[in-house]
Design a protein around this motif. Structure first.
Motif, PDB file in Angstrom:
ATOM      1  N   GLN A 237       0.683  -1.132  -0.137  1.00 36.16           N
ATOM      2  CA  GLN A 237       0.035   0.178   0.038  1.00 36.16           C
ATOM      3  C   GLN A 237       0.878   1.232   0.141  1.00 36.16           C
ATOM      4  O   GLN A 237       0.501   2.232  -0.550  1.00 36.16           O
ATOM      5  CB  GLN A 237      -0.882  -0.120   1.050  1.00 36.16           C
ATOM      6  N   LEU A 238       1.997   0.959   0.704  1.00 39.86           N
ATOM      7  CA  LEU A 238       2.945   2.307   0.620  1.00 39.86           C
ATOM      8  C   LEU A 238       3.389   2.592  -0.845  1.00 39.86           C
ATOM      9  O   LEU A 238       3.707   3.509  -1.144  1.00 39.86           O
ATOM     10  CB  LEU A 238       4.000   2.265   1.691  1.00 39.86           C
ATOM     11  N   ALA A 239       3.822   1.393  -1.517  1.00 40.20           N
ATOM     12  CA  ALA A 239       4.415   1.355  -2.817  1.00 40.20           C
ATOM     13  C   ALA A 239       3.284   1.952  -3.763  1.00 40.20           C
ATOM     14  O   ALA A 239       3.451   2.685  -4.809  1.00 40.20           O
ATOM     15  CB  ALA A 239       4.811   0.036  -3.219  1.00 40.20           C
ATOM     16  N   ASP A 240       2.027   1.633  -3.502  1.00 41.83           N
ATOM     17  CA  ASP A 240       0.865   2.100  -4.342  1.00 41.83           C
ATOM     18  C   ASP A 240       0.662   3.455  -4.352  1.00 41.83           C
ATOM     19  O   ASP A 240      -0.289   4.350  -4.692  1.00 41.83           O
ATOM     20  CB  ASP A 240      -0.229   1.213  -4.311  1.00 41.83           C
ATOM     21  N   GLY A 241       1.255   4.386  -3.141  1.00 42.27           N
ATOM     22  CA  GLY A 241       0.877   5.611  -2.605  1.00 42.27           C
ATOM     23  C   GLY A 241      -0.313   5.616  -2.005  1.00 42.27           C
ATOM     24  O   GLY A 241      -1.033   6.928  -2.298  1.00 42.27           O
ATOM     25  N   ASN A 242      -0.967   4.852  -1.104  1.00 35.85           N
ATOM     26  CA  ASN A 242      -2.247   5.031  -0.643  1.00 35.85           C
ATOM     27  C   ASN A 242      -2.069   6.077   0.258  1.00 35.85           C
ATOM     28  O   ASN A 242      -1.398   5.917   1.655  1.00 35.85           O
ATOM     29  CB  ASN A 242      -2.473   3.672  -0.104  1.00 35.85           C
ATOM     30  N   ASP A 243      -2.662   7.129   0.307  1.00 36.25           N
ATOM     31  CA  ASP A 243      -2.528   8.362   1.031  1.00 36.25           C
ATOM     32  C   ASP A 243      -2.894   8.260   2.517  1.00 36.25           C
ATOM     33  O   ASP A 243      -2.314   8.444   3.422  1.00 36.25           O
ATOM     34  CB  ASP A 243      -3.520   9.405   0.745  1.00 36.25           C
ATOM     35  N   GLU A 244      -4.059   7.319   2.817  1.00 41.06           N
ATOM     36  CA  GLU A 244      -4.172   7.038   4.437  1.00 41.06           C
ATOM     37  C   GLU A 244      -3.416   6.135   4.687  1.00 41.06           C
ATOM     38  O   GLU A 244      -3.029   6.303   6.073  1.00 41.06           O
ATOM     39  CB  GLU A 244      -5.627   6.165   4.151  1.00 41.06           C
ATOM     40  N   THR A 245      -2.759   5.243   4.149  1.00 39.86           N
ATOM     41  CA  THR A 245      -1.734   4.160   4.873  1.00 39.86           C
ATOM     42  C   THR A 245      -0.487   5.027   4.962  1.00 39.86           C
ATOM     43  O   THR A 245       0.296   4.921   6.178  1.00 39.86           O
ATOM     44  CB  THR A 245      -1.509   3.183   3.867  1.00 39.86           C
ATOM     45  N   ILE A 246       0.020   6.007   4.067  1.00 40.14           N
ATOM     46  CA  ILE A 246       1.212   6.730   4.416  1.00 40.14           C
ATOM     47  C   ILE A 246       0.981   7.608   5.369  1.00 40.14           C
ATOM     48  O   ILE A 246       1.691   7.926   6.258  1.00 40.14           O
ATOM     49  CB  ILE A 246       1.212   7.421   2.810  1.00 40.14           C
TER      50      ILE A 246
END
Length: 329
Positions: A237-246
């Motif tokens: 999810q970090l690699a996908d740029g998921n804003d909430e996860t970041i």
């Protein structure tokens, strides 16, 4: 009508007993603690076997207080009858002599803690819960004592392994099958059939300790899978740029376009060595694996991609790509 009335009365009395017990304990009444010691065997040495030859009516009445609402008093009486009949006929098994605790919360990790905090509990044979499971198809949360060593004093003490009764019973059956077939831990070693199966009643403590050891090993294995899954899904999810996860992972109130791009560039290019270091720092992956190569080996040879049970096909592809980018030294 009388039968229904008795059933309702028994349920009401059961609830009243629970309320009264909690109120008395919370008030720290000395009389209450004395009663609890008598009723729940707190004053009996914990190494002394209890009810290994016959289950008493008193034990059944106390055990009923710890039962979920769906289990009737008669179900316990029926389990009692089956257990006692097995003992009388000379057909007892080693599980009938393994003592476990019912009623303890999972944060109680030793018998010493259980006694010092006067926790309400009941000690009874595992074989009785096996009979109850067959009757009701309901598994109970219980704790099985086993020997541990204090890391500071090096003295042995009795720890508690919490599990569902059916899990303990299933693990015990698998242990017997491995002994009989010389598989698993008994592959290639001495034939233990005569000692641990034919003469099992003289080696109950040894079998119980080995049973707990195997269960704890499987527990650690399952936990390691959870850590791998959690780490992989987070990294994906970090690699996908998921804003909430970041935001959640980095503790940010908002995510700038620059941070989004940087997260994608960093986490999408991890190989297994880099992933191992990152996951060890954040999730404790090094508690279960030595390094990235060990992790790859375990995933390929022992865990298998399917056994990881990753949430999506994309997570599986993410892991495969990371393994493909890794050079093995």
């Amino acid at each position: 009508m009388r039968v229904r009335a008795c059933a309702r009365e028994r349920k009401v009395n059961k609830l009243l007993k629970r309320v009264l017990r909690c109120d008395m304990l919370n008030a720290h009444f000395p009389i209450a603690r004395a009663l609890m010691s008598n009723v729940h065997y707190l004053d009996i040495p914990f190494r002394k076997p209890l009810n290994t030859h016959a289950i008493t009516d008193e034990l059944i009445d106390i055990l009923y207080d710890f039962m979920p609402e769906r289990i009737s008093h008669w179900s316990l009486k029926l389990a009692q009858a089956q257990f006692n009949e097995r003992q009388a006929a000379g057909h007892s098994t080693w599980l009938d002599s393994v003592q476990i605790y019912v009623g303890l919360p999972t944060w109680v990790v030793s018998e010493e803690q259980m006694f010092s905090e006067a926790m309400a509990h009941l000690k009874c044979p595992l074989g009785l819960l096996l009979d109850l499971d067959r009757i009701t198809e309901t598994s109970l949360q219980c704790a099985i004592p086993y020997t541990k060593t204090d890391t500071l004093t090096k003295r042995p003490y009795q720890g508690l392994l919490h599990s569902l009764s059916i899990s303990i019973i299933t693990s015990a059956n698998r242990l017997d099958e491995d002994i009989k077939n010389r598989t698993g831990d008994f592959r290639g070693g001495e034939d233990e059939f005569e000692r641990l199966i034919t003469d099992e009643k003289n080696h109950i403590r040894e079998k119980k300790e080995f049973l707990v050891k195997r269960m704890k090993r499987m527990e650690a294995f399952d936990l390691s899978l959870d850590v791998i899954r959690n780490s992989l899904v987070t990294c994906k999810q970090l690699a996908d740029g998921n804003d909430e996860t970041i935001k959640a992972f980095l503790g940010l109130s908002s995510v700038t376009p620059k941070a989004d791009v940087e997260a994608k560039e960093i986490y999408s290019q991890f190989d297994m060595h880099e992933f191992f270091e990152w996951a060890s720092h954040h999730f404790g992956l090094d508690d279960y694996y030595e390094d990235g190569e060990d992790l790859i080996f375990q995933i390929k040879r022992h865990l298998g991609y399917k056994e990881l049970n990753l949430p999506t096909e994309q997570d599986f592809k993410f892991l495969s790509s990371m393994v493909g980018r890794t050079s093995i030294l």
